[in-house]
Design an enzyme around this catalytic site. Sequence first.
Site, mmCIF file in Angstrom:
data_model
loop_
_atom_site.group_PDB
_atom_site.id
_atom_site.type_symbol
_atom_site.label_atom_id
_atom_site.label_comp_id
_atom_site.label_asym_id
_atom_site.label_seq_id
_atom_site.Cartn_x
_atom_site.Cartn_y
_atom_site.Cartn_z
ATOM 1 N N ALA A 154 62.007 -46.975 -20.549
ATOM 2 C CA ALA A 154 62.010 -46.860 -22.009
ATOM 3 C C ALA A 154 63.410 -47.090 -22.569
ATOM 4 O O ALA A 154 63.586 -47.819 -23.551
ATOM 5 C CB ALA A 154 61.490 -45.492 -22.437
ATOM 6 N N TYR A 155 64.405 -46.477 -21.954
ATOM 7 C CA TYR A 155 65.777 -46.620 -22.443
ATOM 8 C C TYR A 155 66.237 -48.066 -22.340
ATOM 9 O O TYR A 155 66.812 -48.619 -23.294
ATOM 10 C CB TYR A 155 66.712 -45.706 -21.639
#
Length: 289
Positions: A154-155
Amino acid sequence: MSADKHVLRGRTAVVTGAARGVGKAVARQLAERGAHVALLGLEEEALAEVAAGLPTPSQHWHVDVTDDAAMSAAAEGIRSRLGRVAIVVANAGVAEGGPFADSDPDTWRRVIEVNLVGSSITARAFLPDLLGTRGYYLQIASLASIGAAPMMSAYCASKAGVESFAQSLRAEVSPRGVGVGTAYLNWTDTDMIRDADQHAVLRELRAHMPRPARKVYPVEEVAEALVRAVERRAPTVYIPGWLRNVQAVRALLPGLVTRLSRQELMRSDFSSTGLLGDGGRAAVSGRRV
């Protein structure tokens, strides 16, 4: 002190995620150079404390960067109290670590919403002011924008997204006198990184990076480089500077990262970290329903 120390005097600057870490340090250094600073974030008491300690007229707004209406209202309030915005530092961000297959969908989505969607909402809210002041927008990105790492899907996706967003925005608004910069940061000594070191998955990830990439940089040093970039209206800033060289070999990174993962990281079972840093926990408590 920069030779351009007077460039920012009297100008209104917005910093998101300003309650702590990089955002807090950037807000302080902008104010020390004479800027009037609007601090935005979810931790109201911490924001108020930071604003009260700045040497120039500065105020805080308790606002979620993923809330279009709230950000528009904040922009109007800043304009009426501090003047038209000339500088925006889109710093608000959260992170999560762990295998994608075991990740919580809401947490994964929240990272994308804060880091990527929140940056676009920030730009949309303040772009009218920046067009009027021929201002400067600085997007905080990451080494993760250049080379994606396992266990941080996600990051990495969000930071690759903000890099592309900033590049696209720069091409659109540069002819109208607005500067757009992208800041590529490595590990910085913030709550988020200290939280990361408490989790085996991210502790191991950093341990298996090349030695220069493992180093954690002091937040004040990072903030000073960012504010110098603001003064210069720089299109890019790399902290540390050697990150610039990674751009030249970024096409090779996916294969290298995959090979390293097979050799090292996949030998153990890892669990999700949840949202990292006090700012991340505030994001959960402040989430709209």
